[in-house]
Write an enzyme that holds these catalytic residues in place. Structure first.
Site, PDB file in Angstrom:
ATOM      1  N   ASP A  80       1.034  -1.484  -0.031  1.00 25.11           N
ATOM      2  CA  ASP A  80      -0.005   0.058  -0.276  1.00 25.11           C
ATOM      3  C   ASP A  80       1.197   1.152   0.107  1.00 25.11           C
ATOM      4  OD1 ASP A  80       0.046  -0.877   2.615  1.00 25.11           O
ATOM      5  OD2 ASP A  80      -0.789   0.586   3.425  1.00 25.11           O
ATOM      6  N   GLU A 145       0.010  -0.836   5.796  1.00 24.07           N
ATOM      7  CA  GLU A 145       1.789  -0.956   6.802  1.00 24.07           C
ATOM      8  C   GLU A 145       0.658   0.367   6.616  1.00 24.07           C
ATOM      9  OE1 GLU A 145       4.875   1.212   7.719  1.00 24.07           O
ATOM     10  OE2 GLU A 145       3.775   0.857   6.226  1.00 24.07           O
TER      11      GLU A 145
END
Length: 397
Positions: A80, A145
């Site tokens: 991400d 994350e």
């Protein structure tokens, strides 16, 4: 390499990865998973996918060692990326545009899609050179994350699937450096986020009411910002930001109309506590300030994480000795530091596995989460060579 010459295949793969918009909020990881599966198959590596929650995939690509009974090495990265302000970018942040100097502009070039592909390309080279390793290497691509990893690494480390991987050591992300000294993160500060809530008398704003929420809140806010000033002063005395406690007021809320004195005000703070700081003692100090401010003022905790034990960088840690030996052979300059942020490796350290954050991006401006984030293709390719040697060294019994 000039952009007029044929592009290195590894760079092309990197740019394709960058073009997959795994951007918050509401990330769709499906195309990313397909891309990674194709890469694993092209290298000839087994590919596994685990879901920590619906639409929260954990991808594991494995290079099997000759001695599977030995502890393995985990090379972790996250899929991400943070949001973008497109109007602030010179080029489309998901185009992966490369200029004449070989600078590749895209969200995730530094944080941290570069590292994920460098891991895989280093292993591809090892395979192409017919090299076998003693230890198994696992490469993980984690979700979420950038929003705390709660449905990513935080959950994954608690699963039987993770335990079965028999991880002995982990490499995670670091950051760019403007010179040839590479930051090496061996620990992180403790996140503590909280609100100061204040309530008081309301009424018409043409009058001077006693006991207002704003003046009581301001008393506490000024105390906290004075604390911030004291910590900031340590930076001018030569300390790194990872060695101090950072204090920032990030939210301010209250009021409904300019001519009405509000009955409630609140301020939100993001604090990163330096290693060894007693959070309870700090909380008691701020609670004391709230009592001094007057009735109706309180501290409300929003989020905190458990303090982690830093990874040892000495002779007691054989993994560190292996890592440093390879870096010394390449004449890399390392700067051991406490990470100013907090990434997935904190969950690894919490369960007692040593972890190091390291991203070889020398002579590169630090643009994590910034506009016009970029990485030069030669820096990217050099990183593959660096990881090649480090992986080979770590995987040797």
């Amino acid at each position: 390499m000039s952009s007029k010459n044929k592009e290195d295949e590894a760079v092309s793969i990197f740019r394709k990865y960058l073009q997959i918009p795994t951007v918050h909020p509401n990330v769709d990881y499906s195309e990313c998973v397909k891309f990674l599966q194709f890469q694993a198959e092209s290298i000839g590596l087994p590919f596994k996918i685990y879901y920590m929650a619906p639409k929260k995939p954990v991808v594991i690509i494995t290079f099997q060692g000759e001695k599977p009974e030995l502890q393995s090495v985990l090379l972790t990265s996250h899929m991400d990326v943070v949001p973008v302000y497109r109007e602030k970018w010179t080029y489309d942040p998901f185009l992966a545009y490369k200029d004449e100097q070989g600078n590749i502009y895209a969200r995730g070039t530094q944080d941290m899609k570069c590292v994920g592909i460098q891991y895989l390309e280093a292993i591809r080279r090892l395979k192409n050179n017919n090299l076998t390793l003693d230890r198994t290497i696992h490469v993980s691509f984690m979700p979420d994350e950038e929003i705390g990893g709660i449905l990513g690494m935080a959950h994954f480390v608690k699963t039987n699937e993770f335990r079965s991987m028999n991880i002995g050591f982990t490499l995670d992300e670091g950051s760019a450096s403007i010179d040839d000294v590479i930051p090496l993160y061996y620990g992180e500060r403790t996140i503590w986020q909280f609100f100061i809530r204040s309530s008081g008398n309301s009424g018409h704003a043409s009058l001077l009411h006693d006991n207002t929420a704003a003046e009581k809140l301001l008393f506490v806010v000024n105390k906290i910002l004075n604390w911030r000033t004291e910590e900031k002063l340590k930076l001018s005395q030569g300390m790194d930001v990872g060695d101090i406690t950072s204090v920032n007021m990030t939210m301010l809320d209250g009021g409904c109309q300019l001519n009405v004195v509000p009955s409630e005000f609140s301020a939100g703070f993001d604090v990163r506590l330096a290693i060894g700081t007693d959070r309870r003692a700090i909380e008691d100090m701020i609670t004391g300030w709230c009592h001094e401010a007057g009735e109706g003022v309180r501290l409300e905790n929003f989020k905190t994480n458990e303090p982690t034990i830093p990874t040892k960088l000495d002779d007691s840690n054989p993994w560190w000795l292996k890592f440093k030996n390879e870096c010394d052979k390449m004449k890399l300059k390392l700067k051991p530091s406490i990470c100013y942020g907090a990434g997935d490796s904190r969950y690894i350290r919490l369960i007692g596995i040593p972890a190091i954050g390291f991203s070889p991006m020398m002579y590169t401006p630090v643009l994590l989460h910034d506009h016009d984030e970029y990485l030069n293709e030669n820096t990217f390719l050099n990183g593959i060579s660096i990881y090649y040697n480090i992986i080979k060294g770590l995987a040797t019994a």
